[in-house]
Enzyme design. Structure first.
Site, PDB file in Angstrom:
ATOM      1  N   CYS A  69       5.142   9.464  35.025  1.00  0.00           N
ATOM      2  CA  CYS A  69       3.803   9.111  34.533  1.00  0.00           C
ATOM      3  C   CYS A  69       2.967   8.471  35.626  1.00  0.00           C
ATOM      4  O   CYS A  69       1.760   8.647  35.682  1.00  0.00           O
ATOM      5  CB  CYS A  69       3.942   8.152  33.363  1.00  0.00           C
ATOM      6  SG  CYS A  69       4.992   6.750  33.722  1.00  0.00           S
TER       7      CYS A  69
ATOM      8  N   LYS B 238      14.481   6.801  19.000  1.00  0.00           N
ATOM      9  CA  LYS B 238      14.523   8.265  19.015  1.00  0.00           C
ATOM     10  C   LYS B 238      14.232   8.728  20.441  1.00  0.00           C
ATOM     11  O   LYS B 238      13.094   8.704  20.900  1.00  0.00           O
ATOM     12  CB  LYS B 238      13.487   8.883  18.088  1.00  0.00           C
ATOM     13  CG  LYS B 238      13.747  10.394  17.942  1.00  0.00           C
ATOM     14  CD  LYS B 238      12.536  11.205  17.600  1.00  0.00           C
ATOM     15  CE  LYS B 238      11.797  11.762  18.776  1.00  0.00           C
ATOM     16  NZ  LYS B 238      12.527  12.728  19.602  1.00  0.00           N
TER      17      LYS B 238
ATOM     18  N   VAL C 176       0.446  12.855  21.596  1.00  0.00           N
ATOM     19  CA  VAL C 176       1.361  12.266  20.604  1.00  0.00           C
ATOM     20  C   VAL C 176       1.050  10.777  20.418  1.00  0.00           C
ATOM     21  O   VAL C 176       1.075  10.264  19.294  1.00  0.00           O
ATOM     22  CB  VAL C 176       2.837  12.494  21.009  1.00  0.00           C
ATOM     23  CG1 VAL C 176       3.770  11.792  20.041  1.00  0.00           C
ATOM     24  CG2 VAL C 176       3.150  13.987  21.062  1.00  0.00           C
ATOM     25  N   GLY C 177       0.703  10.103  21.506  1.00  0.00           N
ATOM     26  CA  GLY C 177       0.334   8.679  21.407  1.00  0.00           C
ATOM     27  C   GLY C 177      -0.826   8.485  20.443  1.00  0.00           C
ATOM     28  O   GLY C 177      -0.834   7.566  19.624  1.00  0.00           O
TER      29      GLY C 177
ATOM     30  N   GLU D 129      -2.946  16.145  33.910  1.00  0.00           N
ATOM     31  CA  GLU D 129      -1.589  15.765  34.310  1.00  0.00           C
ATOM     32  C   GLU D 129      -0.735  17.034  34.319  1.00  0.00           C
ATOM     33  O   GLU D 129      -0.482  17.627  33.266  1.00  0.00           O
ATOM     34  CB  GLU D 129      -1.042  14.748  33.299  1.00  0.00           C
ATOM     35  CG  GLU D 129       0.265  14.125  33.735  1.00  0.00           C
ATOM     36  CD  GLU D 129       0.824  13.172  32.683  1.00  0.00           C
ATOM     37  OE1 GLU D 129       0.829  13.517  31.490  1.00  0.00           O
ATOM     38  OE2 GLU D 129       1.284  12.081  33.066  1.00  0.00           O
TER      39      GLU D 129
ATOM     40  N   GLY E  55       5.157   8.388  26.138  1.00  0.00           N
ATOM     41  CA  GLY E  55       5.040   9.842  26.074  1.00  0.00           C
ATOM     42  C   GLY E  55       3.637  10.297  26.374  1.00  0.00           C
ATOM     43  O   GLY E  55       2.891   9.629  27.109  1.00  0.00           O
TER      44      GLY E  55
ATOM     45  N   GLU F  56       2.671   3.729  26.156  1.00  0.00           N
ATOM     46  CA  GLU F  56       2.813   3.998  27.596  1.00  0.00           C
ATOM     47  C   GLU F  56       2.625   5.491  27.769  1.00  0.00           C
ATOM     48  O   GLU F  56       3.519   6.276  27.452  1.00  0.00           O
ATOM     49  CB  GLU F  56       4.209   3.579  28.081  1.00  0.00           C
ATOM     50  CG  GLU F  56       4.486   2.090  28.028  1.00  0.00           C
ATOM     51  CD  GLU F  56       3.773   1.311  29.113  1.00  0.00           C
ATOM     52  OE1 GLU F  56       3.028   1.903  29.918  1.00  0.00           O
ATOM     53  OE2 GLU F  56       3.944   0.074  29.144  1.00  0.00           O
TER      54      GLU F  56
HETATM   55  P1  NAD Z   1       5.849  13.753  24.299  1.00  0.00           P
HETATM   56  O1  NAD Z   1       4.684  12.924  23.903  1.00  0.00           O
HETATM   57  O2  NAD Z   1       5.831  15.188  23.990  1.00  0.00           O
HETATM   58  O3  NAD Z   1       7.174  13.191  23.603  1.00  0.00           O
HETATM   59  C1  NAD Z   1       7.564  11.849  23.731  1.00  0.00           C
HETATM   60  C2  NAD Z   1       8.454  11.490  22.554  1.00  0.00           C
HETATM   61  O4  NAD Z   1       7.683  11.549  21.360  1.00  0.00           O
HETATM   62  C3  NAD Z   1       9.618  12.442  22.352  1.00  0.00           C
HETATM   63  O5  NAD Z   1      10.737  11.709  21.909  1.00  0.00           O
HETATM   64  C4  NAD Z   1       9.125  13.352  21.253  1.00  0.00           C
HETATM   65  O6  NAD Z   1      10.131  13.964  20.494  1.00  0.00           O
HETATM   66  C5  NAD Z   1       8.322  12.375  20.403  1.00  0.00           C
HETATM   67  N1  NAD Z   1       7.298  12.981  19.563  1.00  0.00           N
HETATM   68  C6  NAD Z   1       6.692  14.188  19.719  1.00  0.00           C
HETATM   69  N2  NAD Z   1       5.817  14.387  18.711  1.00  0.00           N
HETATM   70  C7  NAD Z   1       5.877  13.289  17.911  1.00  0.00           C
HETATM   71  C8  NAD Z   1       5.195  12.909  16.723  1.00  0.00           C
HETATM   72  N3  NAD Z   1       4.283  13.679  16.155  1.00  0.00           N
HETATM   73  N4  NAD Z   1       5.479  11.698  16.172  1.00  0.00           N
HETATM   74  C9  NAD Z   1       6.404  10.888  16.744  1.00  0.00           C
HETATM   75  N5  NAD Z   1       7.089  11.209  17.864  1.00  0.00           N
HETATM   76  C10 NAD Z   1       6.809  12.391  18.446  1.00  0.00           C
HETATM   77  O7  NAD Z   1       6.069  13.480  25.837  1.00  0.00           O
HETATM   78  P2  NAD Z   1       7.134  14.165  26.802  1.00  0.00           P
HETATM   79  O8  NAD Z   1       6.672  15.547  27.064  1.00  0.00           O
HETATM   80  O9  NAD Z   1       8.513  13.941  26.290  1.00  0.00           O
HETATM   81  O10 NAD Z   1       6.982  13.260  28.124  1.00  0.00           O
HETATM   82  C11 NAD Z   1       5.997  13.458  29.068  1.00  0.00           C
HETATM   83  C12 NAD Z   1       4.829  12.522  28.861  1.00  0.00           C
HETATM   84  O11 NAD Z   1       5.268  11.165  28.835  1.00  0.00           O
HETATM   85  C13 NAD Z   1       3.850  12.587  30.003  1.00  0.00           C
HETATM   86  O12 NAD Z   1       2.523  12.615  29.525  1.00  0.00           O
HETATM   87  C14 NAD Z   1       4.103  11.309  30.767  1.00  0.00           C
HETATM   88  O13 NAD Z   1       3.019  10.874  31.540  1.00  0.00           O
HETATM   89  C15 NAD Z   1       4.448  10.363  29.690  1.00  0.00           C
HETATM   90  N6  NAD Z   1       5.210   9.220  30.205  1.00  0.00           N
HETATM   91  C16 NAD Z   1       4.630   7.975  30.268  1.00  0.00           C
HETATM   92  C17 NAD Z   1       5.330   6.890  30.801  1.00  0.00           C
HETATM   93  C18 NAD Z   1       4.734   5.510  30.893  1.00  0.00           C
HETATM   94  O14 NAD Z   1       5.486   4.548  31.019  1.00  0.00           O
HETATM   95  N7  NAD Z   1       3.412   5.341  30.876  1.00  0.00           N
HETATM   96  C19 NAD Z   1       6.621   7.090  31.262  1.00  0.00           C
HETATM   97  C20 NAD Z   1       7.180   8.352  31.187  1.00  0.00           C
HETATM   98  C21 NAD Z   1       6.462   9.413  30.650  1.00  0.00           C
END
Ligand code: NAD
Length: 474
Positions: free
Chosen positions: A287, A178, A235-236, A378, A231, A253
């Protein structure tokens, strides 16, 4: 600035080797370069996830037993097709994210590298023979989890998807992915190309939609046996609760607030240029962005001058892309007020850029203390903060005074000091005299709130398999 790329249209799920139309509605995106309409993506539901998991389940046994050499050829075939369609993929990535083309190309090339690297490791997931007793033959073997859920963010969409999908496939798993609903195009394109080069139907499925509707349904599905999530921390954590209840493994991640530590004996010109790259690359939406620049007080003023000069070379709409969405654009701007209230000194930027689209000026704050919100949170925009320090001990303390621990960078000609500091920073990746030169070979992941588990490198394959022990008495 803000060159429009025509990509208006509707994007559908990719399930069981076919494009599958949305059962309900679509989610309309906004073009971050113009503020005008972007592509609409299918708003998936639990029923779509059930269909994708069903297809993956039907494909799982065949893929697990697939001849390794043939699996490797498919991986290389997909890499070759992605390379051949590099322009198309880069245009899609730019249309979704607005990132400058050189950055989009770098991302596509990085994604291809995952399929090439892991495709070359198809014979790796084997086991050992253990000398346990004279009348026993004991061996270990690697077995895939089965269905792996891959949930990815919007900042480096194809890269994050390929980073998890490639090792999972080589370990014998099948995929339900997804992508972020904001940037789904390239993940669907990759799955489509996989079918074109001969991957069996159902091995890679992509369900589009929101995290609440689709992401949660993937993590909760009883047949999904491992999840790779990239992400935000929030959410993580939510996914972590579901995974804990289901007792399934999870790779997280998450975010970062990484420190770039500049000692007075560093090559200051290089450190300044790289430090600015650290918080402006991909408009700071990375990130591993080096958003906290820690500078030894004896060179503080001189270094600020170099940073200011370097940041002046970053131009919105040319080498600096937009912020991804209207909401994120507004969120980044709230930090300008926070910085002012906290008493940080704005050396550059601190405002939106002229023109259409969601562009923010590259922004640099000096005289920041590490307890300010701009040093702890962040921001995910092109915003760097400069924090002075006196001693090596101070630098380590400040660098570690963060909820995050993704990367850290040390600038010093004194290699003993650099290694001492590298040893004591709580982060998954440390760079010395270079910023963030990532390769597919280098394991990647965080300490603390930046997550757990590792992606990339040979090691990652083993995060996508069980280790089984078989004991035979004779
Ligand atoms: P996000 O957590 O909002 O979303 C990430 C993904 O999770 C999306 O596909 C989203 O639709 C999905 N999601 C949202 N709510 C969910 C739920 N309740 N259950 C399951 N899936 C859900 O993050 P974002 O805003 O898309 O991205 C930015 C974040 O990602 C930043 O915090 C960034 O640091 C992090 N990031 C980390 C890495 C890494 O490798 N460590 C790399 C890139 C981005």
């Amino acid at each position: 600035m803000n060159k429009q790329i025509a990509t208006l249209g509707k994007l559908e799920h990719w399930i069981d080797g076919n494009s599958v139309a949305a059962s309900g509605s679509y989610l309309d995106n906004v073009n971050p370069m113009t503020g005008g309409p972007g592509i609409s993506v299918a708003a998936g539901t639990k029923a779509d996830v059930d269909a994708a998991v069903g297809a993956a389940k039907r494909a799982a046994e065949g893929w697990r037993r697939f001849n390794a050499a043939e699996r490797g050829r498919l991986m290389m075939g997909l890499a070759a097709m992605m390379r051949e369609k590099r322009d198309e993929l880069a245009e899609m990535e730019r249309a979704d994210t607005g990132k400058p083309m050189p950055m989009a190309y770098a991302e596509i090339d990085g994604s291809v590298a995952y399929f090439e690297f892991y495709g070359s490791l198809v014979y790796l997931p084997t086991g050992d023979v253990l000398d346990v007793a004279p009348d026993q033959h004991v061996f270990t073997k690697r077995e895939p989890y089965g269905i792996v859920g891959v949930i990815t963010p919007w900042n480096l969409p194809l890269n994050q998807a390929a980073r998890a999908i490639a090792p999972a496939l080589v370990a014998g798993n099948v995929i339900v992915a997804k992508p972020s609903e904001i940037t789904s195009q390239t993940t669907v394109a990759m799955a489509r190309m996989a079918s074109e080069v001969g991957f069996p139907s159902g091995v890679i499925n992509v369900v589009l939609g929101t995290g609440k509707d689709v992401g949660e349904a993937i993590v909760s599905h009883p047949d999904v046996r491992k999840v790779a999530f990239t992400g935000s921390v929030g959410v993580g954590r939510a996914i972590g609760h579901i995974a804990a209840d289901r007792i399934i493994p999870l790779t997280l991640e998450l975010g970062g607030k990484s420190a770039n530590i500049v000692f007075d004996d560093a090559d200051l010109d290089t450190a300044a240029t790289e430090a600015v790259k650290g918080f402006t690359l991909n408009a700071g939406q990375v990130c591993s962005a080096g958003t906290r620049v820690l500078v030894q007080r004896s060179v503080y003023d001189a270094f600020l001058g170099k940073l200011k000069k370097a940041v002046e070379g970053i131009v919105p709409g040319e080498n600096l892309g937009p912020i991804i969405t209207p909401a994120q654009f507004r969120r980044v701007q709230t930090y300008f007020k926070v910085a002012e209230e906290d008493g940080a000194r704005c050396l550059h930027g601190g405002a939106v850029a002229d023109g259409d689209g969601f562009y923010i000026q590259p922004t640099l704050y000096a005289d920041v203390s590490n307890d300010m919100r701009i040093a702890q949170e962040e921001i995910f925009g092109p915003v760097g903060v400069v924090i002075p320090f006196d001693t090596e001990e101070d630098a380590i303390r400040i660098a570690n005074d963060s909820d995050y621990g993704l990367i850290g960078t040390v600038w010093s000609q004194n290699i003993s000091r650099a290694l001492r500091v590298a040893d004591r920073i709580d982060a998954g990746q440390i760079f010395v005299n270079v910023w963030n030169t990532m390769s597919v070979q280098t394991p990647f992941g965080g300490y603390k709130n930046s997550g757990y588990g590792r992606e990339k490198g040979i090691e990652a394959i083993h995060h996508y398999s069980h280790l089984k022990t078989v004991t035979v008495k004779f």
